[in-house]
Write an enzyme that holds these catalytic residues in place. Structure first.
Site, PDB file in Angstrom:
ATOM      1  N   THR A  15       0.812  -1.216   0.000  1.00  0.00           N
ATOM      2  CA  THR A  15       0.000   0.000   0.000  1.00  0.00           C
ATOM      3  C   THR A  15       0.848   1.270   0.000  1.00  0.00           C
ATOM      4  OG1 THR A  15      -0.160   0.046   2.418  1.00  0.00           O
ATOM      5  CG2 THR A  15      -1.857  -1.184   1.226  1.00  0.00           C
ATOM      6  N   ASP A  16       0.180   2.359  -0.358  1.00  0.00           N
ATOM      7  CA  ASP A  16       0.816   3.668  -0.284  1.00  0.00           C
ATOM      8  C   ASP A  16       0.514   4.275   1.090  1.00  0.00           C
ATOM      9  OD1 ASP A  16      -1.828   4.600  -0.378  1.00  0.00           O
ATOM     10  OD2 ASP A  16      -1.672   5.298  -2.449  1.00  0.00           O
ATOM     11  N   ALA A  17       0.857   5.506   1.284  1.00  0.00           N
ATOM     12  CA  ALA A  17       0.678   6.167   2.582  1.00  0.00           C
ATOM     13  C   ALA A  17      -0.788   6.254   2.994  1.00  0.00           C
ATOM     14  CB  ALA A  17       1.295   7.560   2.557  1.00  0.00           C
TER      15      ALA A  17
END
Length: 141
Positions: A15-17
């Site tokens: 995942t990203d932030a």
């Protein structure tokens, strides 16, 4: 069109932030699903390289993003043979969110070319692999 199905879970590293699966990670998921589909069909890519000196490489792909997957979601990836020539395979891979009612997240169209691993030139797919890969179309996997 028959499919091979496999499940994976989204981990933090995917995942990203914002906790949403990073767009390029879908290609990794699809690669794993293709490898498992080929193995389950009886067409191990390791054997193809060892016994024939051949490898499948991605020649072309298209990705259609429809809905995001998020941290800890479970996905199901369906892999189906769309077309086959003596040297290429066209597959469709659909990623569905099993956690969210099987909503389609991503559809990936991929064309694989069979190459001589040493010369990196097009090569015919051996008959045993053609027969095995057809199982993804015939519903035997």
């Amino acid at each position: 069109m028959a499919t091979h199905k496999i499940r994976f879970r989204v981990y933090y590293e995917d995942t990203d932030a914002g906790g949403i699966v990073y767009h390029a990670r879908y290609l990794g998921f699809a690669e794993r699903a293709r490898s498992e589909a080929m193995r389950d069909a009886g067409a191990s890519v390791t054997e193809l390289l060892r016994d024939f000196g051949l490898a499948f490489v991605v020649r072309q792909l298209g990705v259609r993003y429809r809905a995001p997957l998020r941290l800890d979601d479970e996905m199901e990836i369906e892999t189906a043979l769309v077309a086959m020539t003596p040297t290429r395979l066209k597959l469709e891979q659909t990623v569905r969110n099993s956690t969210n009612g099987n909503e389609t997240a991503v559809v990936i169209d991929v064309e694989l070319a069979c190459l001589s691993a040493e010369a990196m030139k097009p090569a015919k797919i051996p008959p045993r692999w053609c027969d095995a890969v057809r199982k993804l179309e015939a519903g035997e996997v």
